[in-house]
Design an enzyme around this catalytic site. Structure first.
Site, PDB file in Angstrom:
ATOM      1  CG  HIS A  50       5.697  -1.077   0.752  1.00  9.63           C
ATOM      2  ND1 HIS A  50       6.732  -1.082   0.167  1.00  9.63           N
ATOM      3  CD2 HIS A  50       4.895  -0.530  -0.387  1.00  9.63           C
ATOM      4  CE1 HIS A  50       7.009  -0.688  -0.969  1.00  9.63           C
ATOM      5  NE2 HIS A  50       5.646  -0.438  -1.291  1.00  9.63           N
TER       6      HIS A  50
HETATM    7  P1  TYD Z   1       3.349  -1.284  -4.625  1.00  9.24           P
HETATM    8  O1  TYD Z   1       4.758  -1.948  -4.478  1.00  9.24           O
HETATM    9  O2  TYD Z   1       2.506  -1.417  -3.462  1.00  9.24           O
HETATM   10  O3  TYD Z   1       3.461   0.072  -5.344  1.00  9.24           O
HETATM   11  P2  TYD Z   1       4.089   1.438  -4.496  1.00  9.24           P
HETATM   12  O4  TYD Z   1       5.182   1.008  -3.706  1.00  9.24           O
HETATM   13  O5  TYD Z   1       5.061   1.907  -5.900  1.00  9.24           O
HETATM   14  O6  TYD Z   1       3.333   2.071  -4.234  1.00  9.24           O
HETATM   15  O7  TYD Z   1       2.694  -2.177  -5.777  1.00  9.24           O
HETATM   16  C1  TYD Z   1       1.503  -1.901  -6.343  1.00  9.24           C
HETATM   17  C2  TYD Z   1       0.851  -3.067  -7.083  1.00  9.24           C
HETATM   18  O8  TYD Z   1       1.647  -3.660  -8.116  1.00  9.24           O
HETATM   19  C3  TYD Z   1       0.648  -4.238  -6.079  1.00  9.24           C
HETATM   20  O9  TYD Z   1      -0.490  -4.728  -6.359  1.00  9.24           O
HETATM   21  C4  TYD Z   1       1.687  -5.231  -6.271  1.00  9.24           C
HETATM   22  C5  TYD Z   1       2.106  -4.883  -7.750  1.00  9.24           C
HETATM   23  N1  TYD Z   1       3.292  -5.035  -8.176  1.00  9.24           N
HETATM   24  C6  TYD Z   1       3.682  -5.925  -9.031  1.00  9.24           C
HETATM   25  O10 TYD Z   1       2.781  -6.950  -9.538  1.00  9.24           O
HETATM   26  N2  TYD Z   1       5.026  -6.183  -9.606  1.00  9.24           N
HETATM   27  C7  TYD Z   1       6.200  -5.338  -9.286  1.00  9.24           C
HETATM   28  O11 TYD Z   1       7.206  -5.410  -9.582  1.00  9.24           O
HETATM   29  C8  TYD Z   1       5.733  -4.263  -8.354  1.00  9.24           C
HETATM   30  C9  TYD Z   1       6.548  -3.235  -7.769  1.00  9.24           C
HETATM   31  C10 TYD Z   1       4.296  -4.238  -8.012  1.00  9.24           C
END
Ligand code: TYD
Length: 133
Positions: A50
């Protein structure tokens, strides 16, 4: 020009081990509002996938190593992260994929904003259309 900036974090070395710290008077790129970390990452797991509309991040490999693949819509760049005294500053509107986590690795992230799902761009074509506009 590089898509992201590798920053040398303030580090104190002594015979008892190393200590690295981050405080806002030295690290001026943004004021962090949130900290999170990835750990217990299964073999071959991939994170990221993303971009963010406004959020800036500093990513630090606290333990182990991983690769960060960046794409700003025009060029791609890969950063091998393995030094806990260096952080990768990623601005907004940069697509990131994080892969090749070593066993036991820990990825620390300092973020410029509180968590907000509306700030995410999770569709690559949508990201490309936005940055090429
Ligand atoms: P995501 O940012 O997509 O993870 P990464 O980029 O590390 O692969 O987040 C994964 C899940 O966690 C998504 O459902 C959103 C949630 N999340 C939170 O609730 N709070 C946060 O601070 C972060 C970073 C993610």
């Amino acid at each position: 020009m590089s898509i992201a900036k590798l920053i040398d974090l303030q580090t104190i070395h002594d015979t008892r081990g190393n200590l690295t710290f981050i405080q806002n008077n030295y690290f001026k790129d943004f004021e962090f509002k949130r900290i999170y970390y990835l750990y217990d990452i299964p073999y071959k797991s991939e994170r990221g996938g993303h971009a963010h509309k406004n959020l800036k991040q500093l990513i630090i490999p606290l333990s182990g190593s991983f690769d960060i693949y960046l794409n700003n819509g025009f060029t791609e760049e890969k950063f091998f992260m393995s030094d806990p005294s260096k952080g990768l500053l990623i601005n907004n509107l940069v697509w990131r994929d994080i892969r090749n986590f070593s066993s036991g690795s820990v990825c620390l992230v300092l973020a410029s904003e509180l968590y907000n799902e509306n700030d995410y761009i999770r569709d690559f074509d949508e990201f490309i259309n936005l940055v090429k506009k």
